[in-house]
Design an enzyme around this catalytic site. Structure first.
Site, mmCIF file in Angstrom:
data_model
loop_
_atom_site.group_PDB
_atom_site.id
_atom_site.type_symbol
_atom_site.label_atom_id
_atom_site.label_comp_id
_atom_site.label_asym_id
_atom_site.label_seq_id
_atom_site.Cartn_x
_atom_site.Cartn_y
_atom_site.Cartn_z
ATOM 1 N N GLU A 146 0.857 -1.184 0.000
ATOM 2 C CA GLU A 146 0.000 0.000 0.000
ATOM 3 C C GLU A 146 0.895 1.237 0.000
ATOM 4 O O GLU A 146 1.855 1.277 0.765
ATOM 5 C CB GLU A 146 -0.911 0.045 1.237
ATOM 6 C CG GLU A 146 -1.923 1.162 1.129
ATOM 7 C CD GLU A 146 -2.917 1.225 2.314
ATOM 8 O OE1 GLU A 146 -2.793 0.437 3.263
ATOM 9 O OE2 GLU A 146 -3.797 2.080 2.253
ATOM 10 N N GLY A 191 2.780 2.284 10.977
ATOM 11 C CA GLY A 191 2.569 1.454 12.161
ATOM 12 C C GLY A 191 2.387 -0.017 11.818
ATOM 13 O O GLY A 191 3.034 -0.892 12.391
ATOM 14 N N ALA A 192 1.499 -0.289 10.860
ATOM 15 C CA ALA A 192 1.213 -1.672 10.507
ATOM 16 C C ALA A 192 0.419 -1.699 9.208
ATOM 17 O O ALA A 192 -0.046 -0.656 8.744
ATOM 18 C CB ALA A 192 0.415 -2.350 11.605
ATOM 19 N N MET A 193 0.256 -2.906 8.659
ATOM 20 C CA MET A 193 -0.407 -3.014 7.360
ATOM 21 C C MET A 193 -1.303 -4.243 7.317
ATOM 22 O O MET A 193 -0.898 -5.338 7.713
ATOM 23 C CB MET A 193 0.677 -3.073 6.265
ATOM 24 C CG MET A 193 0.130 -3.217 4.871
ATOM 25 S SD MET A 193 -0.915 -1.791 4.419
ATOM 26 C CE MET A 193 -2.047 -2.586 3.299
ATOM 27 N N GLU A 194 -2.499 -4.033 6.784
ATOM 28 C CA GLU A 194 -3.574 -5.023 6.869
ATOM 29 C C GLU A 194 -3.606 -6.063 5.757
ATOM 30 O O GLU A 194 -4.673 -6.597 5.444
ATOM 31 C CB GLU A 194 -4.910 -4.279 6.881
ATOM 32 C CG GLU A 194 -5.318 -3.617 5.536
ATOM 33 C CD GLU A 194 -4.997 -2.127 5.430
ATOM 34 O OE1 GLU A 194 -4.119 -1.660 6.183
ATOM 35 O OE2 GLU A 194 -5.605 -1.435 4.611
ATOM 36 N N ASN A 195 -2.465 -6.401 5.122
ATOM 37 C CA ASN A 195 -2.459 -7.387 4.044
ATOM 38 C C ASN A 195 -3.342 -8.588 4.396
ATOM 39 O O ASN A 195 -3.311 -9.059 5.530
ATOM 40 C CB ASN A 195 -1.042 -7.900 3.813
ATOM 41 C CG ASN A 195 -0.021 -6.781 3.835
ATOM 42 O OD1 ASN A 195 -0.076 -5.884 3.022
ATOM 43 N ND2 ASN A 195 0.883 -6.824 4.811
ATOM 44 N N HIS A 236 -7.210 -2.415 14.772
ATOM 45 C CA HIS A 236 -7.391 -1.648 13.537
ATOM 46 C C HIS A 236 -7.063 -2.517 12.317
ATOM 47 O O HIS A 236 -7.862 -2.604 11.375
ATOM 48 C CB HIS A 236 -6.478 -0.415 13.575
ATOM 49 C CG HIS A 236 -6.552 0.452 12.365
ATOM 50 N ND1 HIS A 236 -7.328 1.582 12.314
ATOM 51 C CD2 HIS A 236 -5.955 0.361 11.150
ATOM 52 C CE1 HIS A 236 -7.211 2.147 11.132
ATOM 53 N NE2 HIS A 236 -6.371 1.425 10.394
ATOM 54 N N GLU A 237 -5.917 -3.174 12.335
ATOM 55 C CA GLU A 237 -5.528 -3.981 11.167
ATOM 56 C C GLU A 237 -6.489 -5.156 10.996
ATOM 57 O O GLU A 237 -6.867 -5.500 9.884
ATOM 58 C CB GLU A 237 -4.086 -4.488 11.302
ATOM 59 C CG GLU A 237 -3.038 -3.401 11.523
ATOM 60 C CD GLU A 237 -3.125 -2.215 10.570
ATOM 61 O OE1 GLU A 237 -3.515 -2.414 9.409
ATOM 62 O OE2 GLU A 237 -2.820 -1.087 10.999
ATOM 63 N N HIS A 285 -9.727 -4.106 9.393
ATOM 64 C CA HIS A 285 -9.590 -3.875 7.948
ATOM 65 C C HIS A 285 -9.951 -5.130 7.134
ATOM 66 O O HIS A 285 -10.233 -5.026 5.948
ATOM 67 C CB HIS A 285 -8.156 -3.491 7.603
ATOM 68 C CG HIS A 285 -7.879 -2.013 7.600
ATOM 69 N ND1 HIS A 285 -8.719 -1.092 7.028
ATOM 70 C CD2 HIS A 285 -6.805 -1.300 8.070
ATOM 71 C CE1 HIS A 285 -8.181 0.134 7.159
ATOM 72 N NE2 HIS A 285 -7.036 0.029 7.786
HETATM 73 N N1 0A1 Z 1 -3.287 0.864 5.760
HETATM 74 C C1 0A1 Z 1 -2.397 0.963 6.881
HETATM 75 C C2 0A1 Z 1 -1.475 2.112 6.819
HETATM 76 C C3 0A1 Z 1 -0.337 2.032 5.906
HETATM 77 C C4 0A1 Z 1 -0.292 2.833 4.812
HETATM 78 C C5 0A1 Z 1 0.807 2.877 3.995
HETATM 79 C C6 0A1 Z 1 1.855 2.070 4.342
HETATM 80 O O1 0A1 Z 1 3.000 2.089 3.617
HETATM 81 C C7 0A1 Z 1 3.362 3.182 2.981
HETATM 82 C C8 0A1 Z 1 1.820 1.238 5.411
HETATM 83 C C9 0A1 Z 1 0.707 1.210 6.200
HETATM 84 C C10 0A1 Z 1 -3.242 1.215 8.111
HETATM 85 O O2 0A1 Z 1 -4.162 2.014 8.077
HETATM 86 O O3 0A1 Z 1 -2.943 0.648 9.133
HETATM 87 ZN ZN ZN Z 2 -5.931 1.617 8.457
#
Ligand code: 0A1
Ligand code: ZN
Length: 866
Positions: A124, A264-268, A300-301, A304
């Site tokens: 993302e 912070g983190a990512m919701e893959n 939060h993650e 998502h």
């Molecule tokens: N979607 C994630 C936030 C996020 C956005 C961009 C990133 O890399 C550039 C990483 C994480 C969230 O809302 O937690």
């Molecule tokens: Zn988010």
């Protein structure tokens, strides 16, 4: 800019994709120094015609390309720095590409990169194009099959999204894993992890009885720090079942912790990747606030998975569709798990200190932006936190039950689709039968609305008339989109008690829709004090503020925790802002402060109410009246602290003893509340004359947790003699140098010392072995902390704070454009400051003059200086 001026992308130009991808088979061959990626895409023309195939791809070395098994000659396609274009393609075909990438030298932390000993991805928003050629946009959803091959010893763990469907040993010490994700997804939710990681495992049983394996992957040394994240995950999964009726949709849910991560983190999908700072927890490495933060980010993650993954965004302008809604969901989760009042107060304090400033500055944008150059610059407090406030207003307007029906309708109607903010509001309209067209203006209107209120009481008729006018100073009085629709959760305090409204409750939710509107209340026995925004029911400013007498009534008698806290904040702020100090008002304030100290508020809420308004909040208020003088704000706040310290010197000593936690550390509400009060007392003790900070030495020496240690260290570093400070700095490092996350806190302690010479300290610490230019957490903890949380140092008269931040941004902007652009943020507020406007602007101009500026930094500088 080296390659010309970057292009602006407009929301109004959205076009559906020409091609869809039904399935993608990805093959990764990971070797030391380079990785080969083969992709097979089952493609279908989605819009009839002869449009060429245009795929996104950045920093890829193309080795081969074939359609339906036939290799293309170089004349059949063209490659630009950001695309692969094939002019003639059939309506349905298999596209095969092979590219080579270099994760080891990828410092941007987007795409596939190496962090410590592992490989991991961040896709993302537009990182997938750094992995393979693809229509890298969120409205192209495909089924992903992923094969990973790597060295067995270097990378025993091979992960991707979905289910593991095959694995095996290969020749030459290599092995393979094959993953299949049954849920179609956009490329930004793709993830891959390969490395030598320990796994901590647990199980969750869904409400329909399906077991889900929960696995957290961390470096071996961090194995003992996973329990809190796992418990938080289980609570989140249960909450989403109970509140939204959403049950997890796979048999496996993985979390991986990585040290180098921009956010912070990512919701893959089913493979969340976390910054170590947002997942690892133990009493020695995590503060009370850290425990709460980890719980909310894990939630939060996880949330998502539905708000973002199952229903995703049509385009990046709709980012708040998933982020605003998910922040709202995680805030409700936290409120249900802990104290609703404390959570609301924390969130409003954050919004006012950060989002209000953004909305009043050059980077202001609507919750749903209309244009951008680089989408990474739009992961903002406006999209996230104001976006969540917009969702909260819908919740308030429609009521919990109707809102919940609207959410269910949204998840059912748009499952598996990429949709818009308008679709979300549509679902709420369907559920409520209401016309929300005026409400939609919140998505397109930047700026914080201002409500101007006048009350008029007529004792003869026992009638109270409250007139509210709305305007939006940021966009001019005649706003382009017209008046907004917002809920005002109103109460009236009459004769020292909240009045019962005709509904039987003490709060009436009225709807403001006109530029000027009068609300009439009958049966009001004496002149009331209005509580205008219970629970902060709309993200607005209010003018005029209640006067001191009214604030005292609200503090003592309103039944809404937010209103009581807000009244206390306002009271303290007004006292600090007074042009002349006057003994009578000061002693009246101290009297009110003492009453809060003696009240039966629960400890956490009491601590919140007793902590004076932050310097950021005071700066935002000052910016409403003119230019901000951060030094005067700091001095006035310090002066008030001194007064409070001296007036209650005995109480602070007594509190320091009374709130000592004797049981072993746990992040429970009770212990957290007691520590907060004890640390407040410790802070005030630093302002009393008689003390040589022995209590702080004692607190550090006997602490069994990081929260106590940091509180003690802060006392000694900020208030101690040079010798005390130096000893504490040295001792802390010696004690904790093995724990990266604690070392980060140690860097921040020094960077936030409110003193001019914190600038030199930070400059020197950049050469300390504990610092690493490539690690975002270190950059944030050191330089970011000085610029964002130490106004005294950052706004130093000679501009050294500005120069240090700018030097850092320039040094990293090519290697990590996202981080660099984010770090610039404190400089973008330059128009607010009396002190240093020219100096700050000068630094921005220095950045603007660089000729190989990254797109991210270019956009921030250009929009700021425009
Ligand atoms: N979607 C994630 C936030 C996020 C956005 C961009 C990133 O890399 C550039 C990483 C994480 C969230 O809302 O937690
Ligand atoms: Zn988010």
């Amino acid at each position: 800019m080296r390659d010309g001026v970057p292009q602006t992308i407009f929301r109004k130009d959205y076009r559906a994709p020409d091609f869809s991808v039904e399935q993608i088979d990805l093959y990764f061959d990971i070797r030391a120094g380079y990785t080969t990626v083969r992709a097979t895409l089952d493609m279908v023309r989605a819009v009839p015609g002869h449009a060429p195939l245009v795929l996104d791809g950045v920093e890829l070395v193309l080795e081969s390309v074939a359609i339906d098994g036939v290799s293309l000659a170089e004349s059949d396609y063209s490659v630009t720095p950001e695309t692969l274009v094939i002019s003639k393609v059939p309506d349905r075909f298999k596209l095969e590409t092979q590219v080579r990438i270099a994760p080891e030298t990828n410092t941007s932390l987007e795409g596939l990169y190496r962090s410590q000993s592992s490989y991991s991805t961040q896709c993302e928003a537009e990182g997938f194009r750094k992995i393979t050629y693809y229509p890298d946009r969120p409205d192209v959803l495909a089924l992903f099959n992923v094969t990973i091959e790597a060295d067995r010893e270097a990378c025993p763990v091979l992960l991707s999204n979905g289910n593991l469907i095959d694995s095996g040993v290969l020749d030459n010490r290599r092995h393979r894993a094959v993953w299949q994700d049954p849920w179609p997804k956009p490329s930004y939710l793709f993830a891959l992890v390969a490395g030598d990681l320990a796994c901590v495992e647990d199980t969750f049983v869904t409400r329909s009885g399906k077991p889900v394996a929960l696995r957290v992957y961390v470096e071996e040394k961090d194995r003992d720090f996973c329990a809190h994240a796992i418990e938080s995950l289980k609570r989140s999964m249960r909450w989403d079942e109970e509140v939204y009726g959403l049950e997890y949709d796979l048999e496996l849910f993985n979390i991986v912790a990585v040290d180098d991560f921009n956010m912070g983190a990512m919701e893959n999908k089913s493979l969340n990747i976390f910054n170590t700072s947002c997942v690892l927890a133990s009493p020695d490495i995590t503060t009370d606030a850290g425990y709460q933060r980890i719980e909310s980010i894990v939630a939060h993650e996880y949330f998502h998975n539905f708000s973002g993954n199952r229903v995703t965004c049509r385009d990046w302008f709709q980012l708040s569709l998933k982020e605003g809604f998910t922040v709202f969901r995680d805030a409700e989760f936290t409120s249900d798990m802990h104290s609703r009042g404390v959570k609301r107060v924390e969130d409003v304090a954050f919004l006012r200190a950060h989002q209000f400033a953004e909305d009043a500055g050059p980077l202001a944008h609507p919750v749903r932006p209309d244009s951008f150059i680089e989408i990474s610059n739009f992961y903002t407090t406006t999209v996230y936190e104001k976006g969540a406030e917009v969702v909260r207003m819908l919740h308030t307007l429609l009521g919990a039950e109707v809102f919940q029906r609207g959410a269910t309708h949204y998840f059912e109607t748009y499952d598996g689709q990429a949709v818009t903010c308008d679709d979300f509001v549509d679902a709420m309209e369907v559920a409520s039968g209401r016309d929300l067209s005026q409400f939609r203006r919140w998505y397109s209107q930047p700026g914080t609305p201002l409500l101007t209120v006048t009350g008029d009481y007529d004792g003869d008729s026992s009638r109270y008339r409250l007139t509210v006018e709305q305007s939006n100073p940021a966009v001019g009085v005649a706003s382009e989109v017209g008046p907004l629709h917002m809920p005002l959760a109103l109460g009236l305090v009459v004769d020292g008690a909240p009045m019962t409204m005709p509904s039987g409750a003490t709060t009436a939710v009225v709807e403001l829709t006109e530029p000027r509107q009068t609300f009439v209340f009958d049966g009001v026995e004496s002149e009331p004090v209005p509580a205008l925004l219970r629970g902060f029911s709309a993200p607005v400013r209010v003018s005029p503020e209640p006067d001191i007498d009214q604030l005292r009534v609200l503090m003592a008698a309103d039944d809404d925790p937010f209103v009581r806290w807000d009244a206390a904040q306002s009271y303290a702020a007004q006292l600090m802002e007074a042009t002349v100090a006057d003994d009578e008002s000061e002693s009246a304030f101290l009297d009110a402060y003492g009453q809060v100290m003696a009240s039966d508020l629960d400890p956490a809420m009491k601590a919140q109410t007793l902590i004076l308004p932050s310097e950021d909040y005071l700066a935002d208020r000052a910016a409403q009246r003119g230019l901000v003088d951060v030094h005067s704000i700091h001095e006035r706040r310090e002066r008030l602290k001194q007064m409070i310290a001296r007036s209650f010197a005995e109480e602070w000593s007594e509190w320091f003893a009374r709130y000592a936690v004797t049981a072993a550390y746990e992040p429970s509400a009770e212990q957290i509340g007691h520590r907060a009060l004890r640390h407040l007392a410790a802070d005030y003790l630093c302002y009393t004359d008689a003390i040589d900070l022995e209590f702080a030495e004692h607190l550090y020496a006997h602490a069994d947790n990081l929260t106590d240690r940091l509180a003690a260290a802060r006392c000694l570093i900020n208030h101690g003699s040079d010798l005390q400070r130096e000893r504490m700095v040295e001792r802390f490092y010696e004690d904790w140098k093995q724990q990266a996350l604690v070392v980060n806190a140690w860097l921040s302690l020094q960077a936030t010392r409110p003193h001019d010479d914190a600038v030199e300290t930070v400059a020197q610490l950049r050469n300390h072995p504990a610092f690493d230019w490539r690690n975002p957490n270190k950059l944030r903890s050191l330089v970011g902390a000085m610029a964002g949380r130490n106004a005294i140092a950052f706004h130093r008269a000679d501009g050294a704070g500005y120069t240090l931040l700018t030097d850092t941004v320039i040094a990293i902007q090519k290697a990590n454009p996202q981080m660099a652009a984010g770090m610039l943020s404190p400089l973008t507020r330059f128009r607010r400051y009396a002190h240093g406007v020219d100096l700050m602007r000068g630094q921005l101009e220095r950045v603007a003059a660089i000729d190989d500026l990254s797109r991210d930094v270019f956009e921030v500088v250009q929009r700021t200086l425009d």
